[in-house]
Write an enzyme that holds these catalytic residues in place. Structure first.
Site, PDB file in Angstrom:
ATOM      1  N   GLU A 273      40.223  43.564  38.068  1.00  0.00           N
ATOM      2  CA  GLU A 273      41.640  43.881  37.873  1.00  0.00           C
ATOM      3  C   GLU A 273      42.332  42.574  37.520  1.00  0.00           C
ATOM      4  O   GLU A 273      42.341  41.630  38.318  1.00  0.00           O
ATOM      5  CB  GLU A 273      42.299  44.490  39.097  1.00  0.00           C
ATOM      6  CG  GLU A 273      43.737  44.910  38.784  1.00  0.00           C
ATOM      7  CD  GLU A 273      44.543  45.342  39.976  1.00  0.00           C
ATOM      8  OE1 GLU A 273      45.433  44.564  40.384  1.00  0.00           O
ATOM      9  OE2 GLU A 273      44.280  46.433  40.497  1.00  0.00           O
ATOM     10  N   CYS A 307      50.662  42.957  41.189  1.00  0.00           N
ATOM     11  CA  CYS A 307      49.974  43.104  39.903  1.00  0.00           C
ATOM     12  C   CYS A 307      50.590  44.209  39.049  1.00  0.00           C
ATOM     13  O   CYS A 307      50.566  44.131  37.819  1.00  0.00           O
ATOM     14  CB  CYS A 307      48.496  43.409  40.146  1.00  0.00           C
ATOM     15  SG  CYS A 307      47.633  42.161  41.124  1.00  0.00           S
TER      16      CYS A 307
END
Length: 534
Positions: A273, A307
């Site tokens: 990620e 994020c």
């Protein structure tokens, strides 16, 4: 009024120092030992900074490549016994840990705040996610991992099933910004699948991992299957990847590309990620108050160090002036504080490095013509790393933050002439992690056009991330692989197809010569097509 604000800020700062000392003492009482011993290696002692106060503290003795090799040796021995346990046995660890987490929730919130500087409500986001993951995999792991029947090559003659086995020992490298969600909870899918893990949490947020590991051990997890090896990335990272049977990394796209090159050479299963420049789209028929409220949460939760937070907003020109006015007002109204209690709307940035990046991005954008309509300045009276929630307009393409990820409480707002233009602008990025669409009537229609792995309609990040049965991950330069759902568990397993043939081989044999075999198979496949058999 200014004097009252400064006096209150000074009192809050003093309170945060006392509260930080309390957290350290409480953690030591819980562990009944040096709180860093679980993570200490044979290298030099690491010092870190408390985000709220800027105070330097001892962290742990860092790990070396030799320590990492030793951790893998221990983990490999333990992994065999752990994998031999039933899935149900492993899943029960999660359900027991869920109950334990409830008993220790307050202290865990303190630790997350102490290590990250985020507001308590945003620390609770991490606790809530942990509850969700433990519950879901505790209930669903056995179903996700049980052998499944598939249609065989010849119905009635071929019995086919798919089984899954753990990869072995997974190397995890996890970030500082969400030390519970990404630095501890993220491991449980791999562990439940029967793997052991060698885990490098970020050096600044190791306490959270230690605490959760201790709770997991108390819930029945063998301590050897979760090895902690924090230390400098330049030393620990390569050693961790070199020994791994699979790798999971959360961090920057640049670092992810480097890791992918290494794991690709070794053909290792890899979950990444990576970065994001996440857009929010406010269409012409959006509910404006809801869009403003969502923009505040999406942009400033965890001080924007999320994020999947929003960094750019595209608003239909008919709504743009009113949206900007209300959004700026809401940003200015957010209460910032270093309190270890619910109430404040935002906390601190995570440390000096992030503070410097945010400040530099805003000042560079100003220098090339961007307009600051809210924030745009530090708040030193609260602490050394506090930065006001910042809203920018008139941001030119020459601004670094126009395309680069800031990772802080800074968001740019742009007008667009049409809904189609809004979607096109949202897609004009190398990243594709998360997005949000606000619309009364056609949000889902436009959401399907957005190039992102997680897309929310009339909500920001909690809707997609909290849908724990569905995969969460990015596209384009935002990563590979997924968290959550069956996909999040399956990525840490090998897949095996086992097909047992009965009565007659799938080949010419006996009275069935080659010509008859070919005719029989062609006819059988035609019948299957006509019957729409799978």
């Amino acid at each position: 009024m200014r004097s009252e604000t400064v006096n209150r800020a000074a009192a809050d700062s003093a309170s945060s120092v006392a509260a930080s000392a309390h957290v350290t003492a409480a953690l030591r009482d819980f562990l009944d030992t040096d709180p860093y011993s679980d993570a200490s290696g044979s290298g030099e002692r690491v010092r870190g900074v408390e985000p709220f106060t800027g105070t330097e503290v001892d962290r742990f003795a860092s790990n070396t490549p030799a320590d990492v090799e030793a951790a893998y040796r221990t983990a490999r021995i333990a992994a065999s016994a752990w994998a031999a346990q039933s899935v149900e046995h492993r899943a029960k660890v999660l359900t027991r840990l869920h109950a334990s987490l409830r008993r220790h929730e307050s202290l865990l919130l303190d630790i997350v705040q102490y290590e990250t500087g985020k507001a308590r409500i945003h620390a609770y986001d991490e606790v809530l996610d942990t509850f969700n993951v433990l519950r879901h995999y505790g209930v669903m792991a056995a179903k996700y991992l049980r052998p499944t029947r598939r249609r065989g090559a010849i119905p009635g003659l071929t019995r086919t099933e798919v089984t899954r086995t753990p990869l072995g020992v997974i190397g995890f490298i996890t970030p500082w910004n969400y030390p519970l969600t990404l630095g501890a909870t993220d491991l449980f899918a791999a562990l439940t699948a029967g793997n052991a893990v060698v885990h490098k949490p970020d050096s600044s947020t190791t306490l959270t991992a230690i605490f959760m590991r201790r709770l997991a051990i108390a819930a029945g997890l063998p301590p050897e299957v979760w090895q902690l090896v924090p230390g400098p990335s330049s030393e620990v990272g390569p050693a961790l990847i070199a020994e791994a049977d699979g790798v999971s990394f959360t961090g920057s796209t640049a670092a992810g590309r480097s890791i992918a090159a290494e794991t690709g050479h070794r053909l290792l299963p890899t979950a990444l990620e990576l970065g994001g420049k996440n857009p929010m789209v406010v269409l012409s028929d959006a509910d404006l108050p809801k869009a403003v409220e969502g923009a505040v949460r999406g942009s400033f939760s965890s001080a924007g160090q999320l994020c999947i937070s929003i960094e750019r907003i595209y608003v239909h020109e008919d709504l743009y002036p009113v949206f900007c006015a209300h959004f700026a007002e809401a940003a200015r109204a957010l209460e910032l504080s270093a309190e270890f209690a619910y109430g404040p709307g935002m906390g601190s940035l995570g440390g000096p490095k992030q503070f410097e990046r945010v400040s530099a991005h805003v000042e560079q954008a100003r220098s090339v013509g961007a307009t600051v309509i809210a924030g745009g300045h530090p708040v030193p009276e609260l602490g050394p790393h506090f930065y006001a929630p910042t809203v920018l307009t008139d941001v030119p393409a020459s601004a670094e933050l126009h395309r680069e990820e800031t990772f802080g409480p800074v968001v740019s707002v742009y007008p667009v002439a049409s809904d189609a233009e809004a979607v096109a602008a949202a897609n004009d990025s190398e990243y594709g992690l998360a997005a949000a669409v606000y619309s009364r009537s056609h949000g889902r229609e436009y959401a399907r056009r957005i190039e992102a792995g997680m897309i929310n309609v009339n909500e920001v990040y909690p809707a997609s991330w909290g849908s724990i049965d569905a995969p969460a991950g990015g596209v384009k330069a935002s990563g590979l692989g997924h968290r959550h759902g069956a996909e999040g568990l399956h990525q840490f397993t090998h897949t095996h197809t086992i097909a047992e043939q009965r009565l007659h081989p799938i080949a010419p044999a006996g009275q069935l010569d080659q010509a008859k075999f070919a005719n029989a198979m062609t006819g059988a496949l035609s019948v299957m097509r006509a019957l729409r058999m799978k």
